[in-house]
Design a protein around this motif. Structure first.
Motif, PDB file in Angstrom:
ATOM      1  N   VAL A 153       0.913  -1.141  -0.015  1.00  0.00           N
ATOM      2  CA  VAL A 153       0.027   0.036   0.016  1.00  0.00           C
ATOM      3  C   VAL A 153       0.739   1.326  -0.110  1.00  0.00           C
ATOM      4  CG1 VAL A 153      -1.559   1.239   1.358  1.00  0.00           C
ATOM      5  CG2 VAL A 153      -1.999  -1.101   0.857  1.00  0.00           C
ATOM      6  N   LEU A 188      -5.572  -5.976  -3.409  1.00  0.00           N
ATOM      7  CA  LEU A 188      -7.098  -5.922  -3.018  1.00  0.00           C
ATOM      8  C   LEU A 188      -7.458  -6.968  -2.159  1.00  0.00           C
ATOM      9  CD1 LEU A 188     -10.020  -4.962  -4.430  1.00  0.00           C
ATOM     10  CD2 LEU A 188      -9.455  -7.171  -5.754  1.00  0.00           C
ATOM     11  N   ALA A 198      -5.904  -6.306   1.522  1.00  0.00           N
ATOM     12  CA  ALA A 198      -6.613  -5.125   2.062  1.00  0.00           C
ATOM     13  C   ALA A 198      -7.991  -5.381   2.536  1.00  0.00           C
ATOM     14  CB  ALA A 198      -6.335  -3.997   1.244  1.00  0.00           C
ATOM     15  N   GLN A 199      -8.814  -6.002   1.576  1.00  0.00           N
ATOM     16  CA  GLN A 199     -10.129  -6.428   1.986  1.00  0.00           C
ATOM     17  C   GLN A 199     -10.215  -7.184   3.084  1.00  0.00           C
ATOM     18  OE1 GLN A 199     -13.253  -5.377   0.874  1.00  0.00           O
ATOM     19  NE2 GLN A 199     -12.644  -3.880  -0.389  1.00  0.00           N
ATOM     20  N   HIS A 252      -8.107  -7.778   5.318  1.00  0.00           N
ATOM     21  CA  HIS A 252      -7.612  -6.970   6.661  1.00  0.00           C
ATOM     22  C   HIS A 252      -8.454  -6.111   7.260  1.00  0.00           C
ATOM     23  CE1 HIS A 252      -4.045  -5.667   8.881  1.00  0.00           C
ATOM     24  NE2 HIS A 252      -4.877  -4.636   9.005  1.00  0.00           N
ATOM     25  N   GLY A 253      -9.049  -5.407   6.306  1.00  0.00           N
ATOM     26  CA  GLY A 253     -10.152  -4.466   6.465  1.00  0.00           C
ATOM     27  C   GLY A 253     -11.604  -4.953   7.253  1.00  0.00           C
ATOM     28  N   THR A 254     -11.989  -6.126   6.413  1.00  0.00           N
ATOM     29  CA  THR A 254     -13.061  -6.845   6.917  1.00  0.00           C
ATOM     30  C   THR A 254     -12.956  -7.257   8.222  1.00  0.00           C
ATOM     31  OG1 THR A 254     -13.749  -7.215   4.506  1.00  0.00           O
ATOM     32  CG2 THR A 254     -14.746  -8.717   6.269  1.00  0.00           C
ATOM     33  N   LEU A 281     -13.137  -4.658  10.837  1.00  0.00           N
ATOM     34  CA  LEU A 281     -14.418  -4.473  11.167  1.00  0.00           C
ATOM     35  C   LEU A 281     -15.201  -5.345  12.011  1.00  0.00           C
ATOM     36  CD1 LEU A 281     -14.128  -1.399   9.693  1.00  0.00           C
ATOM     37  CD2 LEU A 281     -16.733  -1.854   8.714  1.00  0.00           C
ATOM     38  N   LEU A 291     -21.480  -6.627   6.216  1.00  0.00           N
ATOM     39  CA  LEU A 291     -20.022  -6.185   5.947  1.00  0.00           C
ATOM     40  C   LEU A 291     -19.611  -7.348   5.063  1.00  0.00           C
ATOM     41  CD1 LEU A 291     -17.217  -5.185   6.794  1.00  0.00           C
ATOM     42  CD2 LEU A 291     -17.113  -6.647   8.865  1.00  0.00           C
ATOM     43  N   ALA A 334     -20.629  -6.919   1.403  1.00  0.00           N
ATOM     44  CA  ALA A 334     -20.183  -5.826   0.571  1.00  0.00           C
ATOM     45  C   ALA A 334     -18.820  -6.342   0.266  1.00  0.00           C
ATOM     46  CB  ALA A 334     -19.886  -4.651   1.619  1.00  0.00           C
ATOM     47  N   THR A 335     -17.820  -6.890   0.966  1.00  0.00           N
ATOM     48  CA  THR A 335     -16.685  -7.387   0.948  1.00  0.00           C
ATOM     49  C   THR A 335     -16.698  -8.332  -0.183  1.00  0.00           C
ATOM     50  OG1 THR A 335     -16.077  -6.848   3.359  1.00  0.00           O
ATOM     51  CG2 THR A 335     -14.668  -8.413   1.792  1.00  0.00           C
ATOM     52  N   VAL A 388     -17.057  -6.583  -3.514  1.00  0.00           N
ATOM     53  CA  VAL A 388     -16.235  -5.690  -4.007  1.00  0.00           C
ATOM     54  C   VAL A 388     -14.712  -6.721  -4.419  1.00  0.00           C
ATOM     55  CG1 VAL A 388     -14.355  -4.131  -3.003  1.00  0.00           C
ATOM     56  CG2 VAL A 388     -16.878  -3.404  -2.794  1.00  0.00           C
ATOM     57  N   LEU A 439     -15.796  -8.070  -7.992  1.00  0.00           N
ATOM     58  CA  LEU A 439     -15.551  -7.042  -8.831  1.00  0.00           C
ATOM     59  C   LEU A 439     -14.406  -6.477  -9.002  1.00  0.00           C
ATOM     60  CD1 LEU A 439     -17.369  -4.752 -10.394  1.00  0.00           C
ATOM     61  CD2 LEU A 439     -16.934  -3.371  -8.638  1.00  0.00           C
TER      62      LEU A 439
END
Lengths: 115, 131
Positions: free
Chosen positions: B37, B76, B79-80, B82-84, B87, B108, B111-112, B115, B118
């Motif tokens: 990143v 992608l 990060a997805q 790790h972030g999910t 949260l 959550l 949405a993850t 994304v 996609l």
């Protein structure tokens, strides 16, 4: 405790931006015009300033994350956690000063006509 | 006669190691994401004129190389996830009603998933010649 609060807040902010960012990047699949239009909004002065905020949030989260790893995995980590927090702050400032300059130079030149 | 020592309380079921692996994943993925990143931010926002040179042609030039496709794909996914996971922990900390915990996490994860699918499709089906 505040380093933990800041880690959470920066983490959530960066994660929400990531959703938006994958969606705007997905417009390359729609066409060059759609993509270039959405990317042009990232070049506007207000967004440019928010990008500095994004880089600052990511950088803090990265540096403090490395500090958390050092605390969890090294023998001395927990004892020097406070000193490491000051190192995080120092590196953050050292990196942010030149980064902010390079990110905003063109926007400032355009806005105030020094070019 | 030796004293009888009462058995310690028994576990109802074998404990899952999920939270331990989640803890470890945050540190391992975090280490990789620091490189991926910060490298991405440097290339896109700071180097060679920063954000002002970005556009369709710039993306086309980068994704012509499998290296940057794999770089962006790794970034992608890591990060997805790790972030999910971050949260998920935050929802567990602050949402108190079982129903709100459940539905916030379902939203959550939905949405993850969308994304990630996609983003992956966009990286691999990108067509630089499209009009």
């Amino acid at each position: 405790m505040w380093s933990w609060v800041a880690h959470r807040i920066t983490g959530v902010l960066v994660f929400f931006f990531l959703f938006v960012h994958v969606l705007d990047t997905a417009l390359v699949r729609v066409g060059p015009d759609a993509y270039n239009t959405v990317i042009s909004s990232y070049k506007n002065p207000v967004m440019n300033l928010m990008e500095v905020g994004l880089v600052g949030a990511v950088l803090y989260h990265a540096l403090n994350g490395l500090r958390v790893i050092a605390i969890d995995f090294t023998e001395r980590g927990a004892r020097v956690q406070r000193q490491m927090l000051w190192a995080v702050v120092a590196v953050w400032i050292l990196v942010m000063v030149p980064s902010t300059y390079f990110m905003l130079a063109r926007t400032v030149a355009t806005l105030f006509g020094t070019s | 006669m030796a004293a009888v020592i009462e058995a310690p309380r028994t576990r109802v079921k074998a404990r899952s190691s999920f939270e331990m692996y989640s803890w470890l994943f945050m540190r391992m993925s975090g280490l990789l994401l620091v490189v991926l990143v910060l490298g991405h931010l440097f290339i896109m926002n700071i180097a060679g004129g920063g954000v002002h040179r970005l556009g369709f042609a710039f993306v086309a030039g980068r994704w012509a190389s499998p290296f940057w496709q794999v770089y962006d794909l790794a970034m992608l996914w890591l990060a997805q996830l790790h972030g999910t996971n971050g949260l998920r922990v935050i929802i567990n900390d602050y949402a108190q009603r079982p129903a709100s915990r459940f539905w916030l996490k379902m939203a959550l994860y939905t949405a993850t998933s969308l994304v990630m699918v996609l983003g992956t499709l966009v990286i691999f089906t990108f067509d630089p010649t499209m009009l």
